[in-house]
Design a protein around this motif. Structure first.
Motif, mmCIF file in Angstrom:
data_model
loop_
_atom_site.group_PDB
_atom_site.id
_atom_site.type_symbol
_atom_site.label_atom_id
_atom_site.label_comp_id
_atom_site.label_asym_id
_atom_site.label_seq_id
_atom_site.Cartn_x
_atom_site.Cartn_y
_atom_site.Cartn_z
ATOM 1 N N THR A 122 65.033 -13.126 -51.393
ATOM 2 C CA THR A 122 65.529 -14.381 -50.781
ATOM 3 C C THR A 122 65.056 -15.637 -51.607
ATOM 4 N N ALA A 123 65.444 -16.812 -51.253
ATOM 5 C CA ALA A 123 65.074 -18.092 -51.835
ATOM 6 C C ALA A 123 63.396 -18.495 -51.242
ATOM 7 N N PRO A 124 62.772 -18.831 -52.395
ATOM 8 C CA PRO A 124 61.492 -19.309 -51.861
ATOM 9 C C PRO A 124 61.430 -20.273 -50.792
ATOM 10 N N PHE A 125 60.648 -20.257 -49.735
ATOM 11 C CA PHE A 125 60.621 -21.037 -48.529
ATOM 12 C C PHE A 125 59.255 -21.467 -47.947
ATOM 13 N N GLN A 126 59.307 -22.412 -47.144
ATOM 14 C CA GLN A 126 58.016 -22.878 -46.336
ATOM 15 C C GLN A 126 58.540 -23.069 -44.969
ATOM 16 N N LEU A 127 57.777 -22.835 -43.979
ATOM 17 C CA LEU A 127 57.845 -23.165 -42.758
ATOM 18 C C LEU A 127 57.348 -24.431 -42.323
ATOM 19 N N ILE A 128 57.702 -25.494 -41.377
ATOM 20 C CA ILE A 128 57.445 -26.631 -40.954
ATOM 21 C C ILE A 128 57.253 -26.622 -39.582
ATOM 22 N N SER A 129 56.774 -27.509 -39.063
ATOM 23 C CA SER A 129 56.643 -27.813 -37.811
ATOM 24 C C SER A 129 57.381 -29.258 -37.057
ATOM 25 N N THR A 130 57.114 -30.009 -38.143
ATOM 26 C CA THR A 130 57.654 -31.512 -38.029
ATOM 27 C C THR A 130 58.243 -31.995 -38.945
ATOM 28 N N LYS A 131 59.180 -33.068 -38.876
ATOM 29 C CA LYS A 131 59.592 -33.617 -40.374
ATOM 30 C C LYS A 131 58.404 -34.229 -41.114
ATOM 31 N N GLU A 132 57.429 -34.690 -40.558
ATOM 32 C CA GLU A 132 56.315 -35.365 -41.264
ATOM 33 C C GLU A 132 55.699 -34.257 -42.242
ATOM 34 N N ASN A 133 55.702 -32.768 -42.091
ATOM 35 C CA ASN A 133 55.183 -31.935 -42.997
ATOM 36 C C ASN A 133 56.005 -32.110 -44.088
ATOM 37 N N LEU A 134 57.345 -32.715 -44.179
ATOM 38 C CA LEU A 134 58.077 -32.824 -45.414
ATOM 39 C C LEU A 134 57.489 -33.747 -46.587
ATOM 40 N N TYR A 135 56.545 -34.548 -46.297
ATOM 41 C CA TYR A 135 55.905 -35.332 -47.138
ATOM 42 C C TYR A 135 54.941 -34.624 -47.854
ATOM 43 N N GLU A 136 54.601 -33.556 -47.493
ATOM 44 C CA GLU A 136 53.680 -32.589 -48.335
ATOM 45 C C GLU A 136 54.098 -31.200 -48.457
ATOM 46 N N THR A 137 54.704 -30.777 -49.115
ATOM 47 C CA THR A 137 55.445 -29.378 -49.256
ATOM 48 C C THR A 137 55.103 -28.923 -50.652
ATOM 49 N N GLN A 138 55.121 -27.268 -50.545
ATOM 50 C CA GLN A 138 54.999 -26.713 -51.702
ATOM 51 C C GLN A 138 56.636 -26.470 -52.541
ATOM 52 N N ILE A 139 57.574 -26.747 -51.837
ATOM 53 C CA ILE A 139 58.811 -26.884 -52.632
ATOM 54 C C ILE A 139 59.353 -27.984 -53.107
ATOM 55 N N ALA A 140 59.648 -28.115 -54.256
ATOM 56 C CA ALA A 140 60.074 -29.341 -54.922
ATOM 57 C C ALA A 140 61.538 -29.923 -54.408
ATOM 58 N N PHE A 141 61.396 -31.091 -54.503
ATOM 59 C CA PHE A 141 63.122 -31.824 -54.407
ATOM 60 C C PHE A 141 64.122 -31.252 -55.324
ATOM 61 N N PRO A 142 65.081 -31.105 -55.394
ATOM 62 C CA PRO A 142 66.080 -31.264 -53.782
ATOM 63 C C PRO A 142 65.837 -29.746 -53.023
#
Length: 380
Positions: A122-142
């Motif tokens: 499956t595609a690499p993924f990361q679980l987040i709780s709130t959208k604020e977590n999106l400012y620091e992610t292990q997955i690169a844009f887009p």
């Protein structure tokens, strides 16, 4: 099953939409008594079942009271109260697919973790709780953001291109996954009964409506390489066996441009990617689901012919009492089968029916399907 159920079994279906409707059409062949629960008093199943009850699928008491006097319950939608199903199982009501399977598949985050734990690509993924977590992610844009719960038919999915998109991202618990540069979207439907027998349908290729993100065009069987087809079917079998599911499971996948197969998501029920099987295969997906949950021998999944399935969606600018333009014209084309779902009202991109086009000549089946797409419209 222990009892001789032909004509005696009391089968409950949670959900009264088009999938339930087509399931009832098959259940009639077994003399099964069908009971349906749906929140919409005008649901497509309302006139076809032995008993139709209007009520919430997510309310514990409603689901429990609906099911407590039945022999077996199945689903046509995953958004149901699993706690009620667990209690019914404890009290001896058979629930297929099992409540534990439904609970896992209701949550896309748990699905992804299941894939990872069971070595399912499956595609690499990361679980987040709130959208604020999106400012620091292990997955690169887009990347893609998907709500963990209640996303369906293209809803609950956002493409995040850059930090500018985070403000409009989903606030609820989500998963983010690497944006896959895929060549095709493909699917395999797999059935498994309680004896552990497993059968897969031939791989299908799908095209999606870019505006609504719904399957709009499906071709069966696939003409991808034999190796790709075998690999996809083996992945589907592995998932069914790892889950120990009883019933039908749709496995949606991406085929990447470098030839990898990555599992996107699962649906533990009859599915849009199997509608062609009514005319296109020896055993339809609806008949197979019943065979699986009744613990009967699984039917042949062999293709009878090339089959193309088109979703009949409400036209973008129309909302109100449904009107179907072009039905007579398309029925004059050889090998065209129209299925209308009995929905009184149309709205933009609502699934109002599907059409299956079969022909021994694959190119002609596709040509006729494109013609049907041009002619047949749902308006108001």
């Amino acid at each position: 099953m222990a009892k001789d159920f032909y004509g005696e079994l009391q089968l409950g279906i949670l959900g009264g939409g088009q999938l339930g409707r087509m399931l009832i059409q098959e259940a009639i062949n077994y003399n099964v008594n069908v009971h349906v629960l749906d929140p919409d008093k005008n649901a497509p199943c309302r006139k076809l079942c032995n008993r139709f009850e209007t009520g919430s699928l997510s309310d514990f008491e409603t689901v429990y009271n609906f099911g407590k006097d039945l022999d077996m319950i199945t689903i046509e939608i995953e958004k149901v109260n699993v706690d009620a199903l667990e209690k019914l199982e404890e009290e001896g009501v058979i629930v297929y697919p099992q409540s534990r399977v439904i609970r896992l598949i209701q949550d896309k985050g748990l699905q992804k973790q299941f894939f990872k734990q069971n070595d399912i690509p499956t595609a690499p993924f990361q679980l987040i709780s709130t959208k604020e977590n999106l400012y620091e992610t292990q997955i690169a844009f887009p990347y893609m953001q998907k709500l963990r719960r209640d996303g369906y038919d293209g809803k609950g999915v956002k493409r995040i291109q850059s930090t500018q998109d985070i403000e409009s991202a989903f606030e609820a618990p989500s998963l983010i996954e690497e944006l896959i540069d895929f060549d095709k979207e493909i699917a395999v439907i797999v059935a498994r009964n309680d004896r552990g027998e497993v059968a897969t349908y031939p791989l299908v290729e799908m095209e999606f409506n870019p505006e609504a993100n719904l399957v709009e065009f499906l071709i069966s069987p696939s003409i991808l390489s034999f190796e790709i087809q075998v690999q996809a079917e083996e992945i589907a079998k592995k998932i069914a066996n790892d889950l120990q599911i009883v019933g039908l499971l749709a496995v949606e996948m991406f085929l990447t441009k470098d030839g990898q197969i990555l599992v996107n998501e699962l649906a533990p029920r009859p599915h849009n990617s199997g509608h062609h099987s009514i005319e296109g295969n020896v055993t339809s997906q609806f008949a197979q689901h019943l065979r699986a949950i009744f613990n009967l021998p699984l039917g042949s999944t062999a293709a009878r012919s090339n089959a193309v399935m088109i979703n009949l969606l409400g036209e973008a600018k129309y909302e109100g009492l449904a009107k179907y333009d072009g039905v007579e014209e398309v029925l004059a084309i050889e090998g065209v089968f129209v299925h209308l779902y009995g929905k009184k009202y149309t709205k933009p991109f609502r699934k109002m029916g599907h059409v299956c086009i079969v022909n021994d000549d694959r190119d002609l089946a596709i040509k006729n399907a494109r013609l049907v797409q041009e002619i047949l419209k749902v308006k108001a």
